[in-house]
Motif scaffolding. Structure first.
Motif, PDB file in Angstrom:
ATOM      1  N   LEU A   6      -7.605  -4.071  -6.874  1.00 37.33           N
ATOM      2  CA  LEU A   6      -8.018  -4.822  -5.690  1.00 37.33           C
ATOM      3  C   LEU A   6      -8.770  -3.940  -4.696  1.00 37.33           C
ATOM      4  O   LEU A   6      -9.263  -4.431  -3.690  1.00 37.33           O
ATOM      5  N   GLY A   7      -8.829  -2.647  -4.960  1.00 36.72           N
ATOM      6  CA  GLY A   7      -9.632  -1.751  -4.151  1.00 36.72           C
ATOM      7  C   GLY A   7      -8.891  -0.907  -3.133  1.00 36.72           C
ATOM      8  O   GLY A   7      -9.505  -0.149  -2.406  1.00 36.72           O
ATOM      9  N   TYR A   8      -7.592  -1.010  -3.033  1.00 35.49           N
ATOM     10  CA  TYR A   8      -6.836  -0.177  -2.104  1.00 35.49           C
ATOM     11  C   TYR A   8      -5.784   0.603  -2.885  1.00 35.49           C
ATOM     12  O   TYR A   8      -5.529   0.340  -4.049  1.00 35.49           O
ATOM     13  N   TYR A   9      -5.195   1.594  -2.244  1.00 31.49           N
ATOM     14  CA  TYR A   9      -4.190   2.433  -2.897  1.00 31.49           C
ATOM     15  C   TYR A   9      -2.830   1.758  -2.797  1.00 31.49           C
ATOM     16  O   TYR A   9      -2.309   1.546  -1.712  1.00 31.49           O
ATOM     17  N   ALA A  10      -2.258   1.396  -3.939  1.00 30.85           N
ATOM     18  CA  ALA A  10      -0.968   0.708  -3.990  1.00 30.85           C
ATOM     19  C   ALA A  10      -0.032   1.465  -4.925  1.00 30.85           C
ATOM     20  O   ALA A  10      -0.433   2.419  -5.588  1.00 30.85           O
TER      21      ALA A  10
ATOM     22  N   THR B 193      -1.492   0.945 -10.083  1.00 28.76           N
ATOM     23  CA  THR B 193      -2.945   0.836 -10.178  1.00 28.76           C
ATOM     24  C   THR B 193      -3.380  -0.481 -10.818  1.00 28.76           C
ATOM     25  O   THR B 193      -4.535  -0.878 -10.676  1.00 28.76           O
TER      26      THR B 193
ATOM     27  N   PRO C 237       0.833  -1.218   0.000  1.00 25.69           N
ATOM     28  CA  PRO C 237       0.000   0.000   0.000  1.00 25.69           C
ATOM     29  C   PRO C 237       0.862   1.260   0.000  1.00 25.69           C
ATOM     30  O   PRO C 237       1.900   1.310   0.650  1.00 25.69           O
TER      31      PRO C 237
ATOM     32  N   THR D  55      -2.345  -3.490  -9.947  1.00 24.67           N
ATOM     33  CA  THR D  55      -1.637  -4.371  -9.020  1.00 24.67           C
ATOM     34  C   THR D  55      -1.746  -5.858  -9.323  1.00 24.67           C
ATOM     35  O   THR D  55      -0.730  -6.509  -9.436  1.00 24.67           O
TER      36      THR D  55
ATOM     37  N   LYS E  11      -5.202   6.941  -7.649  1.00 25.95           N
ATOM     38  CA  LYS E  11      -6.358   6.071  -7.878  1.00 25.95           C
ATOM     39  C   LYS E  11      -6.154   4.750  -7.141  1.00 25.95           C
ATOM     40  O   LYS E  11      -5.030   4.284  -7.001  1.00 25.95           O
ATOM     41  N   PRO E  12      -7.235   4.118  -6.718  1.00 26.61           N
ATOM     42  CA  PRO E  12      -7.087   2.799  -6.098  1.00 26.61           C
ATOM     43  C   PRO E  12      -6.742   1.749  -7.151  1.00 26.61           C
ATOM     44  O   PRO E  12      -7.071   1.895  -8.324  1.00 26.61           O
ATOM     45  N   CYS E  13      -6.095   0.692  -6.699  1.00 26.22           N
ATOM     46  CA  CYS E  13      -5.736  -0.378  -7.628  1.00 26.22           C
ATOM     47  C   CYS E  13      -6.958  -1.256  -7.905  1.00 26.22           C
ATOM     48  O   CYS E  13      -8.040  -1.038  -7.361  1.00 26.22           O
TER      49      CYS E  13
END
Length: 65
Positions: A31-35, A38, A22, A40, A27-29
């Motif tokens: 998978l739904g989280y910020y990594a 984008t 993370p 991921t 933008k979130p990746c």
């Protein structure tokens, strides 16, 4: 197996793991989280496939020599 192949394998495995970490991003990746990346899951799979390919090629060349 040559040193170059081992270094390539290690680099791509580390890069694959880094894409999952993370981090602050715009933008979130997927998978739904910020990594870091984008894309991921896709970039992680690509890095791990490249690591596997370098490992396989290195082992194959080591057995031919």
């Amino acid at each position: 197996m040559g040193r170059t192949y081992w270094i390539s394998v290690i680099i791509f495995v580390v890069l694959g793991i880094v894409t999952l970490v993370p981090a602050p991003a715009s933008k979130p990746c997927m998978l739904g989280y910020y990594a870091h990346c984008t894309f991921t899951p896709i970039s992680t799979v690509i890095c791990l496939v490249l690591a596997g390919a370098f490992y396989w090629i290195g082992r194959r060349k080591a057995h031919q020599a």
